[in-house]
Design a protein around this motif. Structure first.
Motif, PDB file in Angstrom:
ATOM      1  N   MET A 227       0.810  -1.215   0.000  1.00 46.37           N
ATOM      2  CA  MET A 227       0.000   0.000   0.000  1.00 46.37           C
ATOM      3  C   MET A 227       0.848   1.271   0.000  1.00 46.37           C
ATOM      4  SD  MET A 227      -3.155  -0.411  -0.568  1.00 46.37           S
ATOM      5  CE  MET A 227      -4.050   1.064  -0.094  1.00 46.37           C
ATOM      6  N   GLU A 228       2.025   1.235   0.663  1.00 45.76           N
ATOM      7  CA  GLU A 228       2.805   2.491   0.696  1.00 45.76           C
ATOM      8  C   GLU A 228       3.316   2.869  -0.696  1.00 45.76           C
ATOM      9  OE1 GLU A 228       3.480  -0.279   2.417  1.00 45.76           O
ATOM     10  OE2 GLU A 228       5.618  -0.513   2.827  1.00 45.76           O
ATOM     11  N   ASN A 229       3.677   1.866  -1.504  1.00 41.04           N
ATOM     12  CA  ASN A 229       4.081   2.168  -2.883  1.00 41.04           C
ATOM     13  C   ASN A 229       2.893   2.655  -3.703  1.00 41.04           C
ATOM     14  OD1 ASN A 229       6.700   1.471  -2.427  1.00 41.04           O
ATOM     15  ND2 ASN A 229       6.570  -0.541  -3.367  1.00 41.04           N
ATOM     16  N   PHE A 230       1.760   1.996  -3.497  1.00 37.97           N
ATOM     17  CA  PHE A 230       0.559   2.394  -4.234  1.00 37.97           C
ATOM     18  C   PHE A 230       0.160   3.827  -3.871  1.00 37.97           C
ATOM     19  CE2 PHE A 230      -4.052   2.763  -4.616  1.00 37.97           C
ATOM     20  CZ  PHE A 230      -4.212   2.453  -5.956  1.00 37.97           C
ATOM     21  N   GLN A 231       0.196   4.127  -2.581  1.00 41.43           N
ATOM     22  CA  GLN A 231      -0.193   5.477  -2.146  1.00 41.43           C
ATOM     23  C   GLN A 231       0.752   6.529  -2.722  1.00 41.43           C
ATOM     24  OE1 GLN A 231      -0.269   4.932   2.107  1.00 41.43           O
ATOM     25  NE2 GLN A 231      -2.247   3.889   2.056  1.00 41.43           N
ATOM     26  N   ALA A 232       2.052   6.210  -2.751  1.00 36.50           N
ATOM     27  CA  ALA A 232       3.019   7.153  -3.338  1.00 36.50           C
ATOM     28  C   ALA A 232       2.720   7.365  -4.822  1.00 36.50           C
ATOM     29  CB  ALA A 232       4.444   6.622  -3.150  1.00 36.50           C
ATOM     30  N   MET A 233       2.334   6.286  -5.512  1.00 30.08           N
ATOM     31  CA  MET A 233       2.014   6.402  -6.943  1.00 30.08           C
ATOM     32  C   MET A 233       0.790   7.301  -7.155  1.00 30.08           C
ATOM     33  SD  MET A 233       1.041   3.399  -9.649  1.00 30.08           S
ATOM     34  CE  MET A 233      -0.683   3.276  -9.194  1.00 30.08           C
ATOM     35  N   ILE A 234      -0.232   7.087  -6.358  1.00 31.08           N
ATOM     36  CA  ILE A 234      -1.457   7.885  -6.524  1.00 31.08           C
ATOM     37  C   ILE A 234      -1.169   9.358  -6.259  1.00 31.08           C
ATOM     38  CG2 ILE A 234      -3.769   8.283  -5.560  1.00 31.08           C
ATOM     39  CD1 ILE A 234      -3.432   5.743  -7.342  1.00 31.08           C
ATOM     40  N   GLN A 235      -0.398   9.632  -5.206  1.00 35.54           N
ATOM     41  CA  GLN A 235      -0.089  11.039  -4.895  1.00 35.54           C
ATOM     42  C   GLN A 235       0.753  11.654  -6.011  1.00 35.54           C
ATOM     43  OE1 GLN A 235       1.383  11.320  -0.810  1.00 35.54           O
ATOM     44  NE2 GLN A 235      -0.166   9.845  -0.200  1.00 35.54           N
ATOM     45  N   TRP A 236       1.672  10.875  -6.576  1.00 38.02           N
ATOM     46  CA  TRP A 236       2.490  11.390  -7.681  1.00 38.02           C
ATOM     47  C   TRP A 236       1.619  11.684  -8.898  1.00 38.02           C
ATOM     48  CZ3 TRP A 236       3.575   9.776 -12.673  1.00 38.02           C
ATOM     49  CH2 TRP A 236       4.597  10.493 -13.320  1.00 38.02           C
ATOM     50  N   ILE A 237       0.691  10.790  -9.213  1.00 39.22           N
ATOM     51  CA  ILE A 237      -0.199  11.028 -10.366  1.00 39.22           C
ATOM     52  C   ILE A 237      -0.981  12.329 -10.145  1.00 39.22           C
ATOM     53  CG2 ILE A 237      -2.228  10.203 -11.629  1.00 39.22           C
ATOM     54  CD1 ILE A 237      -1.264   7.321 -11.073  1.00 39.22           C
ATOM     55  N   GLY A 238      -1.574  12.458  -8.956  1.00 37.67           N
ATOM     56  CA  GLY A 238      -2.365  13.664  -8.665  1.00 37.67           C
ATOM     57  C   GLY A 238      -1.531  14.928  -8.747  1.00 37.67           C
ATOM     58  N   ASP A 239      -0.334  14.900  -8.160  1.00 36.84           N
ATOM     59  CA  ASP A 239       0.515  16.095  -8.106  1.00 36.84           C
ATOM     60  C   ASP A 239       1.169  16.407  -9.447  1.00 36.84           C
ATOM     61  OD1 ASP A 239      -0.088  16.254  -5.452  1.00 36.84           O
ATOM     62  OD2 ASP A 239       1.828  15.431  -4.747  1.00 36.84           O
ATOM     63  N   SER A 240       1.628  15.372 -10.153  1.00 39.24           N
ATOM     64  CA  SER A 240       2.449  15.599 -11.348  1.00 39.24           C
ATOM     65  C   SER A 240       1.656  15.575 -12.651  1.00 39.24           C
ATOM     66  CB  SER A 240       3.549  14.536 -11.444  1.00 39.24           C
ATOM     67  OG  SER A 240       4.326  14.530 -10.263  1.00 39.24           O
ATOM     68  N   LEU A 241       0.536  14.853 -12.661  1.00 37.19           N
ATOM     69  CA  LEU A 241      -0.214  14.698 -13.917  1.00 37.19           C
ATOM     70  C   LEU A 241      -1.596  15.329 -13.838  1.00 37.19           C
ATOM     71  CD1 LEU A 241       0.648  10.926 -14.587  1.00 37.19           C
ATOM     72  CD2 LEU A 241       1.919  12.943 -15.332  1.00 37.19           C
ATOM     73  N   GLY A 242      -2.087  15.499 -12.620  1.00 36.65           N
ATOM     74  CA  GLY A 242      -3.402  16.113 -12.441  1.00 36.65           C
ATOM     75  C   GLY A 242      -4.451  15.105 -12.010  1.00 36.65           C
ATOM     76  N   ASP A 243      -5.462  15.611 -11.294  1.00 35.73           N
ATOM     77  CA  ASP A 243      -6.450  14.692 -10.706  1.00 35.73           C
ATOM     78  C   ASP A 243      -7.540  14.255 -11.687  1.00 35.73           C
ATOM     79  OD1 ASP A 243      -7.925  16.994 -10.902  1.00 35.73           O
ATOM     80  OD2 ASP A 243      -8.282  17.227  -8.753  1.00 35.73           O
TER      81      ASP A 243
END
Ligand code: SF4
Ligand code: SF4
Length: 334
Positions: A227-243
């Protein structure tokens, strides 16, 4: 066909510069993708105009849920891939070179453009089934002709390509589904053979170039279920690519060399719930959970697109891709 991105080295060896593997290939040998061969000191694209599969597919099958929903797209694939995922669904074509496939189809560019135009309601061409980056010369010659007749180009890709050729693909592509496999550099490398950093660069460039982007993430127990890797991925997508980038979480079933257990549905649901805190459009695929296939307007919560398998109903979606209730932009439609 001579390959485009490479340089000649000493002793008639060459270095391919198409993808980050940067293979150094001696005379008579192939690169890691199995479809680029050093022939007498020049690099040849072996799979140029070697078509392994042609199908008319729903665009939802790519998967793209926010790009002309309900339309079909003429889908082409060849052989070869620059990754080596142990669970590859299409290993019969992705993990072989041209010598490993017996039934290639051959169409001229004019014939392919005509086929794309003749299919009623066809959106354009999707380059899919194997990895399109290793079909670079073919795609960059066909895709501009497809756009010239008013049709679209879609790439379903692992995103593993060098920045310079990527810019050429961006110039003639309209939409991408990129498979973001593992959000940990070490695990990504051992699972795919490639570096995550280049995939992240590709994703950022697609967004910066304002091409349509959706992401697929196949959840494989024992590979990318922390889950910690998954959560980091989701936050990166939101921050870097947009929600607003749609995310497709996909259930894994054992396939090819992979023996990991099938993804538990509860894990997919837990991941989807987390992802929805950061991203507006999160879907769960391969899990017979129809309600996780539907699109709700982030503005007012109205059901705008209902899906059952590949059948869709545009409940409250305007022809411009906006919510009929509140006007929020949901999809590309025109
Ligand atoms: S495209 Fe193929 S030959 Fe070229 S660097 Fe990548 S894996 Fe190697
Ligand atoms: S990137 Fe796609 S086509 Fe290539 S090996 Fe992995 S799953 Fe198969």
């Amino acid at each position: 066909m001579e390959a485009k991105y490479y340089q000649k080295l000493h002793d008639r060896s060459v270095q391919c510069e198409l993808c980050p593997h940067q293979c150094i290939i001696s005379e008579g040998r192939q690169g890691k993708c199995r479809v680029r061969t050093n022939a007498k000191g020049t690099l040849q694209a072996d799979n140029y105009q070697a078509i392994a599969s042609v199908h008319l597919d729903p665009v939802e099958k790519k998967p793209l849920y926010h790009f002309y929903p309900g339309r079909e797209v003429l889908s082409l694939g060849t052989v070869g891939c620059n990754f080596k995922c142990s669970c590859c669904q299409n290993f019969e074509i992705s993990q072989v070179g041209v010598d490993g496939f017996a039934h290639f189809l051959s169409y001229s560019f004019d014939q392919l453009v005509q086929m794309a135009q003749d299919k009623p309601g066809n959106l354009g061409i999707a380059y899919t089934y194997n990895e399109p980056a290793v079909w670079f010369e073919f795609i960059t010659q066909l895709a501009p002709r497809i756009q010239a007749v008013g049709l679209k180009n879609i790439l379903v890709s692992n995103g593993y390509i060098m920045p310079k050729p990527l810019e050429e693909l961006l110039a003639c592509a309209d939409a991408f589904n990129i498979d973001l496999k593992v959000f940990d550099e070490g695990i990504h490398h051992s699972f795919t053979g490639g570096e995550l950093a280049y995939v992240k660069h590709t994703l950022k460039r697609i967004v910066a170039a304002e091409r349509h982007l959706e992401i697929t993430h196949l959840v494989i127990p024992g590979i990318n279920d922390r889950m910690e890797n998954f959560q980091a991925m989701i936050q990166w997508i939101g921050d870097s690519l947009g929600d607003t980038v749609p995310l497709h979480l996909s259930r894994y079933f054992p396939r090819y060399k992979a023996k990991n257990e099938t993804t538990p549905v509860d894990l997919l649901l837990e991941m989807a719930e987390y992802a929805r805190r950061y991203l507006k459009f999160v879907y769960v695929g391969n899990a017979v959970l129809d309600s996780f296939q539907d699109t709700y307007c982030p503005g007012c919560g109205t059901l705008v697109i209902q899906r059952s398998g590949y059948r869709i109903q545009l409940e409250q979606l305007s022809t411009r891709g906006t919510c009929l209730h509140c006007g929020h932009q949901i999809a590309v439609c025109s």
